[in-house]
Structure formats: C-alpha cells, structure tokens
Design an enzyme around this catalytic site. Structure first.
Site, short mmCIF file in Angstrom:
data_model
loop_
_atom_site.label_atom_id
_atom_site.label_comp_id
_atom_site.label_asym_id
_atom_site.label_seq_id
_atom_site.Cartn_x
_atom_site.Cartn_y
_atom_site.Cartn_z
CD GLN A 21 -2.96 -1.17 2.22
OE1 GLN A 21 -2.76 -1.84 3.21
NE2 GLN A 21 -4.05 -0.43 2.10
CG HIS A 164 -1.09 -6.17 5.03
ND1 HIS A 164 -1.21 -5.57 6.26
CD2 HIS A 164 -2.18 -5.75 4.32
CE1 HIS A 164 -2.30 -4.82 6.28
NE2 HIS A 164 -2.90 -4.91 5.11
CG ASN A 208 -3.52 -7.56 7.87
OD1 ASN A 208 -3.72 -7.10 9.00
ND2 ASN A 208 -4.20 -7.16 6.81
CD GLU A 209 -8.09 -6.85 7.97
OE1 GLU A 209 -8.54 -6.86 6.82
OE2 GLU A 209 -8.33 -5.95 8.79
CD GLU A 422 -5.02 -2.88 9.28
OE1 GLU A 422 -6.15 -2.64 8.83
OE2 GLU A 422 -4.18 -3.56 8.66
#
Ligand code: BGC
Length: 522
Positions: A21, A164, A208-209, A422
């Site tokens: 990102q 991620h 992540n997630e 987050e």
C-alpha cells in the site's frame, strides 16, 4: 466539564501501514511480481467507485458498472463501459506513497507524530523473489534492515507483519493459500525473517486479516483480490481451504519461533485477524440473536478457537454440514484438524493482535432465501447483514469494540495480552461537509473507541497497544487512492508524493505523547 482517560505509561501507541500500500517500486530492487501486480494488470481495472446506496449511482454510470462488492460500508462498482474507462484514471500501486525511496522522510514523520510503535509489513516477493528461501534478495534485506535500524535509533519499536495480502505470484500459480504446500513454504519464509531480523524485531504478526485473504479464494463479497479473485464459484470451498492452511502456516511459523528463536530473541508472534461485532437487529428476536452468534463465530471464532482448542467452532461446523447435506456434498468443505495438527495449533501465539473497524446489525436468512441462494458460504453463514452500505451507528461501533475485547479475552488463553494493529475511519467523502467537520468525525470515532478501550482495560482485559490505520493515505486496494485513512495526507498527483499533516494530527500527536485522552463530558 472536561475529564481525561489515562492509558498506562507503558502502553504502546502507533500507526500502521502495509508494504504494497505504500512502497511503490513494484518492479525495482529485485522484487518479483505479486498477486496484486498481476490483478491490477489483468483486470485492466481502470476505475472503481463506491456509493452508500444504489440510488447514489450517478445517472451516467448506470448500465456501465459492475457490482464488485462491499468495502467498509460502501457498495463498490467497477466501471466496465469503454467510454467511461477512457476518461477515468488508473489507480495502481507502482509508485503508491513511494515509501521504498523515502525511509528517512517516513521516519521523520513517525517521530514528529510521537508514536512508540510502527506497524508495517514486509514484501514477501521483494525478500524472496522466487517465493522460496533459497535465493534471498540482498537489496530487499538491506532496505528493511535500514528501516528497522532507523526506527530503533529513533526509539520506535517495529511491529512487523509477514504477510499483508501480497502473495508472490509464483506461489499463487500453484494454488496459493488453497494448496497445503504453502504451510511449509510460509514457515520457511518466517524462519528466514526470524533469522534475518529477529535480533531487532520483537513483535511479529504472521498473516494480516486471514478472513479477507480467504475471501479472495471464493468469497461472496467478491471484492477481494486478496487471493486470485476466484469469486463465487469457489465460495464455501476455496475460502475454507485457505483458512485451514493459513491457520496451520501461522502455527507452524509460531512453533519455529518458539523452539529456535524465542529463547535467544525474546520476542513474540501472533496472527492478526480482522474482527467485528454483530448485534442482533432485534435483540428480542431469537433468530437475530442466533445470526449474531453465527456471524461472530464465522468471522472471528473460526480463527481464534483453533488456536485455543484445536477445533473450529461447533456452530460453524454444524452450519457447514447442514448446507453440505442440503446441497449433496459428500466431502468435508472445512476439514476438521487431525490430532497431529491440533498439537501444532493449540496455544500457538504469544499475544493476540487484531484489527477492528465497525460493528454490524444482523438478522437470519429466511428459509426461502436459503433455498434460492447459490452461494454455499452464504448459506453456511445464514447471516443477512442487511443494508451493509448504511454507515454503522457510531454507538454500535464503540460498544462492539468493547464487546469484542471482552469476548476475545474470554475465548483466548488465560492472561492473553492484546494489541489492536489497525483501527480507523476513512475520511468522509461527503462533498457537502467542511474539512473541520470531517476532522471532527474522525476524532469522534477514535475517541469513542478509545473510551471503550479504557473501559475494557479497567475491566481486566490486558491490552498493551493500539495502532491507528493509517499512518498516511495509501493505496487502498480496490478503492485505489479514493479512500483516505491517513493521519498524513499524500499528494498522489505530485510525482514526489509530498506528505502533509491532516487536521487530526494534533489529536493523535497529543494522545501518543501524553497517553491521555481529554473527554468533553459537558
Ligand atoms: C486492511 C488494510 C486496509 C484497511 C482499510 C484492512 O482491512 O488490513 O490493508 O487498507 O482495512 O480498508
């Protein structure tokens, strides 16, 4: 009257980002392609836009758009019409925030912001361009060593995410997270990272997630090229395969750390699920209450429970088996863990990291809906999240945050310590409200969340840190640069990508430094 909420003096405040990102430099420094590089090109996706509800689609776009899913309270559409394509802009991440070339700039901003921790991710395809650990990329290692050294020199502790959303494309081509070969490959990547950076990095998160990742292998939300965007065909199949493999990949990495690195490096490892809290639409309706439990277990419990008991939540397995019977599957879709696997999974974390954004109001799908529904996972989950595009009710978001903290602390191992990696609110895109009002909305949101955080800590939940998403505006996946979560703004039109403070800067700066939140209770 103004009172204050005080956080413990050793509490860690910080900001978050992720490699793809912010870094840019997608074809530079020896990095190989990852699934996002390929997805962006393949889709030739030229523009996406989001609206709060169908009636908000601009007239000229109707019939020229394809619905691709939900993102943080908005409906997301891809523009498919050629004429529109030619006039819209391309959002890709080839430069993003140019952070690959701006380590010093970013560190100066973090210092100015007053953070104690910086949560970022490493790019797997930059560090190990073949996906495997046999041919590490020296330039990438140097880049991250430099970042970590400079953070530490400025008294900022790194929290490092290994994965991620940016899988090396070579691994994707062999099935990515749906192929169980990934467990060993991820573990060797993790070992490489512990060996290379573990003398300086003390807080690791593996994946992540994972739920968002799984959506890319067959989610009914369909938004998520967090995998190869297999879409609804594999819904209730590819997503469960990937969930199982991610849990085992995480736990295997944890065991490597526990045995070979923790005794000398003294850090800790966690996974990082996204969380939400689902309230029953009508608290007095039994079905709605059941739907809220299903939502919680399908979204969050599915990642937590296996790491505590070695089992998937009972209610999740039961609902999947029920769908399988209705739809004539004779095989498992979410395969329970073997005894060997359970041994690896149970207790496989040193602390628990998680992300939180919003709460939901849910009700049950009706029998009629279920009969019509073709999407297996949707049937498994039975949940109707209603008009998800409606912004959630702030008070729900705050209470939901408290509830999830309490729930996690009850579900996880005794004395588990938590960190929020987050939490954030995107800037309102309402053209009609002023910059000051936008800032106020953002600050109000964080204030609401932080008050609940303090309450949970006082009620005995052990939380040691909180990171704001995001450090700066960045490439927001399918939303490109339209969604802006940053504490710093980035001018994406300027090739130099200058950063500047947003209106919320002072609020966070004060909070991070004083660890006190003034509350206007008048
Ligand atoms: C992800 C971030 C993303 C953020 C805001 C989270 O789901 O981990 O990568 O940018 O939400 O949408």
């Amino acid at each position: 009257m103004t009172t204050a909420v005080d956080f413990p003096k050793d509490f860690l405040f910080g900001a978050s980002s992720s490699a793809y990102q912010i870094e840019g430099a997608v074809d530079e420094g020896g990095k190989s392609k990852n699934i996002w590089d390929v997805f962006i090109k393949k889709q030739k996706y030229l523009d996406v836009f989001s609206v709060r509800s169908l009636k908000d689609i601009p007239k000229e776009y109707i019939n020229r758009v394809k619905f691709i899913g939900y993102s943080k309270g908005s409906l997301v559409f891809k523009i498919v019409d050629k004429i529109v394509e030619s006039i819209t802009s391309v959002d890709d991440a080839s430069i993003a925030c140019d952070s690959y070339h701006k380590t010093d700039v970013d560190i100066a901003l973090l210092k100015e912001l007053g953070v104690q921790v910086y949560r970022f991710s490493l790019s797997w395809s930059r560090i190990l361009p073949t996906g495997y650990d046999h041919a590490p990329n020296e330039e990438a290692i140097q880049h991250y060593q430099d970042l970590i050294d400079k953070l530490l020199a400025n008294n900022i502790q790194p929290i490092v995410t290994m994965y991620h959303f940016d899988l090396p494309q070579v691994l994707q081509e062999a099935g990515g997270w749906t192929n169980n070969f990934i467990i060993g490959i991820f573990a060797s990547y993790a070992r490489f990272l512990f060996k290379t950076f573990g003398d300086k990095v003390k807080l690791w998160t593996t994946i992540n997630e994972p739920r968002m990742v799984s959506e890319g292998y067959g989610g009914f939300y369909g938004i998520a090229p967090f995998g190869p965007d297999l879409g609804a065909t594999y819904s209730g199949i590819g997503d469960y395969l990937s969930i199982r493999n991610m849990l085992l990949a995480h736990a295997t990495a944890y065991r490597i750390y526990e045995k070979d690195f923790k005794p000398t490096q003294n850090g800790g490892v966690s996974i990082c699920p996204d969380t939400t809290w689902a309230f029953p639409k009508n608290e007095n309706n039994e079905n709605d209450v059941k739907a809220s439990e299903l939502a919680l277990q399908h979204y969050v419990g599915i990642f937590i429970e296996p790491l505590v008991t070695g089992e998937f939540p009972k209610i999740v397995l039961e609902s999947i088996i029920d769908t399988s019977e209705r739809k004539n599957f004779s095989t498992w879709r979410l395969v329970p863990f073997t005894d060997e696997e359970k041994k690896v999974l149970i207790g496989a974390y040193d602390f628990m990291a998680f992300n939180y954004y919003r709460a939901l109001r849910v009700t049950m799908l009706t029998e009629e809906d279920i009969k019509k529904e073709k999407d297996f996972k949707k049937i498994d989950q039975r949940i109707d999240i209603g008009d998800y595009t409606e912004p959630s009710i702030p008070i729900d978001d705050y209470n939901g945050f408290y509830n999830i903290l309490k729930w996690l602390s009850e579900k996880c191992k005794k004395d588990t310590k938590f960190i929020i990696c987050e939490n954030g609110l995107k800037d309102s895109d309402d053209q009609l409200i002023s910059a000051e009002e936008k800032t106020k909305k953002k600050i109000d949101y964080h204030r609401g969340i932080l008050v609940e955080l303090d309450k949970a800590i006082k009620d005995g939940v052990k939380v040691f840190g909180y990171c704001v998403w995001s450090f700066m505006d960045s490439f927001e996946w399918i939303m490109g640069y339209k969604d802006k979560f940053g504490i710093y703004e980035v001018d994406f039109k300027n090739p130099d990508r200058p950063r500047s403070k947003k209106g919320c800067f002072d609020f966070f700066n004060k909070l991070f430094q004083d660890k006190t939140l003034p509350i206007d209770s008048s």
